[in-house]
Design an enzyme around this catalytic site. Structure first.
Site, mmCIF file in Angstrom:
data_model
loop_
_atom_site.group_PDB
_atom_site.id
_atom_site.type_symbol
_atom_site.label_atom_id
_atom_site.label_comp_id
_atom_site.label_asym_id
_atom_site.label_seq_id
_atom_site.Cartn_x
_atom_site.Cartn_y
_atom_site.Cartn_z
ATOM 1 N N PHE A 95 -58.376 21.880 -0.999
ATOM 2 C CA PHE A 95 -57.822 21.738 -2.345
ATOM 3 C C PHE A 95 -56.735 20.668 -2.385
ATOM 4 O O PHE A 95 -56.424 20.139 -3.450
ATOM 5 C CB PHE A 95 -57.290 23.084 -2.869
ATOM 6 C CG PHE A 95 -55.902 23.418 -2.424
ATOM 7 C CD1 PHE A 95 -55.672 24.081 -1.241
ATOM 8 C CD2 PHE A 95 -54.809 23.057 -3.194
ATOM 9 C CE1 PHE A 95 -54.379 24.378 -0.821
ATOM 10 C CE2 PHE A 95 -53.511 23.355 -2.796
ATOM 11 C CZ PHE A 95 -53.298 24.013 -1.607
ATOM 12 N N LYS A 96 -56.206 20.321 -1.233
ATOM 13 C CA LYS A 96 -55.171 19.285 -1.185
ATOM 14 C C LYS A 96 -55.706 17.913 -1.592
ATOM 15 O O LYS A 96 -54.929 16.997 -1.834
ATOM 16 C CB LYS A 96 -54.533 19.236 0.198
ATOM 17 C CG LYS A 96 -53.712 20.479 0.516
ATOM 18 C CD LYS A 96 -53.001 20.381 1.848
ATOM 19 C CE LYS A 96 -52.053 21.538 2.080
ATOM 20 N NZ LYS A 96 -52.747 22.817 2.354
ATOM 21 N N ASP A 97 -57.036 17.778 -1.649
ATOM 22 C CA ASP A 97 -57.630 16.507 -2.085
ATOM 23 C C ASP A 97 -57.114 16.087 -3.460
ATOM 24 O O ASP A 97 -56.900 14.904 -3.716
ATOM 25 C CB ASP A 97 -59.160 16.615 -2.150
ATOM 26 C CG ASP A 97 -59.797 16.499 -0.764
ATOM 27 O OD1 ASP A 97 -59.247 15.773 0.079
ATOM 28 O OD2 ASP A 97 -60.832 17.132 -0.535
ATOM 29 N N ALA A 106 -53.388 14.897 -3.139
ATOM 30 C CA ALA A 106 -53.263 13.708 -2.294
ATOM 31 C C ALA A 106 -53.823 12.478 -3.006
ATOM 32 O O ALA A 106 -53.238 11.394 -2.960
ATOM 33 C CB ALA A 106 -53.986 13.934 -0.966
#
Ligand SMILES: *Cc1c(COP(=O)(O)O)cnc(C)c1O
Length: 433
Positions: free
Chosen positions: A106-108, A111
């Site tokens: 989910f950090k995509d 970021a």
């Protein structure tokens, strides 16, 4: 929008400065100075509005005129570029799968959004080469590397602890070509982090390079995480109350959801689901904020005992514990309960959870068992099981398949530099500039 420091010893600053600085000069976290409210008509018609339009509308007031409309819309489109399914798992229980992005984390979202904002701001910021320096215990590294893949003239250096991240995570950090410098550290994550901190305070480095961090406290990584709460709400077809359970470590994700609620998104309650690093569930229960030493678990992206973003949540609720309790419940689970849940859901529903998502599911079930209301219970699935292949396979006693996107990078050779001291990191940074 101006951003204030939550340490209250720095002057309010622009979105651009907040993104570039990461932390305020007084080391406080940045927080939007003014409250943002969405109009009732926008919320009412949300289910008929285009996804990109929703995300644009949600973020635009936090940025103001610092990024022009068309550019911001492009950034939003490039950020939300993959499917975000809401899957029904059991009666009234849904999984919001946030792991279909380029690095299956989910950090995509955060970021990518941050990389594109920094790329937009960089020319007007400095003539020095910008280097993004980040330490990772796993998922952040790949997401940051991928986020910056399309940006020009920004160098990325990622430090990770040798032998302590999964095969997929390592390949995602070490196979990106020359714009990413993957640095393998002989030591643990704490050592990686302390090296990064030292570099940020190193005058010689700061004279020659514009160093910036891409960690989760950056406002450009934190704020876009609101998007998926809005997009999940859009997908729900009934009028029942909505409850979100969020597997939490540094509490950035859940805090973004809470900010969304403060803007008017109809969410009734949040559940902060943690592993045995349970500072916040204990705080909500006892009213005492007392971090213990961090303990290692199989949900290692949540091995955080003093969550940086919690101060933002306190700010949203004016530091009022009663308000926090009314809006957030906290539950924690150990590795045994996590594995049992992975096994049980796999056997009963053929639904596969990674250890972090399993904790989200557990928190939701516990809350719904206590509060018997007829609600939509949504837990957030934060990572693809392949990221935690060994532990999941061992738990379900069966092999899991590699998604196609991963098969390709697994074939690639890793390129890294192995270091064990700060002086080696410094030399690498100076030689790249
Ligand atoms: C980062 C991460 C979390 C924790 O998110 P926070 O915003 O730090 O609370 C949970 N699950 C996975 C898989 C992660 O990578």
């Amino acid at each position: 929008m101006k951003y204030i420091s939550l340490n209250h010893n720095s002057a309010p600053t622009s979105f651009k400065k907040a993104v570039i600085n990461g932390l305020a000069p007084d080391k406080g976290l940045y927080f939007p100075k003014n409250e943002v409210k969405l109009s009732a008509s926008f919320i009412e018609s949300l289910k008929n509005i285009d996804d990109f339009e929703i995300c644009y509308e949600v973020i635009r007031k936090y940025i103001g005129d610092e990024i022009p409309k068309n550019k911001l819309l492009d950034i939003v489109k490039d950020t939300v570029s993959f499917k975000i399914p809401l899957k029904k798992i059991e009666k009234s229980i849904y999984s919001l799968e946030l792991y279909h992005g380029p690095t299956l984390a989910f950090k995509d979202i955060g970021a990518k959004f941050m990389a594109l904002c920094l790329d937009y701001f960089k020319d007007s910021y400095t003539s020095k080469k910008i280097t993004v320096l980040v330490a990772t215990s796993g998922d952040t590294g790949g997401a940051v590397a991928n986020g910056f893949s399309g940006t020009k003239d920004i160098d990325v250096c990622i430090l990770y602890p040798k032998g302590k991240i999964s095969e997929v995570q390592e390949k995602q950090i070490t196979t990106n070509g020359s714009y990413v410098n993957a640095i393998e550290v002989e030591g643990d994550f704490d050592l990686c982090q302390s090296m990064v901190k030292r570099a940020f305070n190193d005058e010689e480095i700061n004279r020659k390079i514009a160093l910036t961090s891409a960690n989760s406290i950056n406002v450009a990584r934190w704020l876009p995480q609101m998007f998926y709460y809005f997009l999940a709400y859009k997908k729900i077809k009934n009028k029942k109350k909505n409850i979100f359970s969020v597997p939490s470590g540094n509490f950035g994700n859940i805090c973004a959801g809470i900010l969304g609620k403060s803007m008017g998104l109809p969410i009734d309650h949040f559940i902060a689901s943690t592993n045995i690093n349970d500072t916040i569930p204990r705080y909500i229960r006892d009213g005492i904020f007392e971090p213990n030493d961090t303990q290692q678990t199989i949900s290692n992206a949540m091995d955080v005992s003093n969550p940086s973003n919690f101060i933002r949540i306190q700010r949203i609720f004016n530091n009022d514990l009663q308000k926090i309790r009314k809006n957030i419940s906290g539950y924690s689970y150990d590795d045994r309960e996590t594995k049992e849940t992975i096994k049980r859901l796999y056997n009963s529903q053929h639904y596969l959870l990674d250890p972090h998502s399993a904790i989200g599911y557990l928190g939701l079930k516990e809350y719904m068992d206590i509060n018997k209301d007829d609600v939509n219970g949504i837990f957030i699935s934060t990572a693809h099981t392949i990221k935690f292949k060994n532990i999941v396979e061992e738990t379900i006693k069966s092999k899991i398949k590699y998604p196609n996107s991963i098969k390709e990078i697994l074939k690639k050779e890793k390129t890294t530099q192995l270091i064990d001291s700060y002086s080696e990191l410094k030399e690498i940074l100076l030689n790249r500039s």
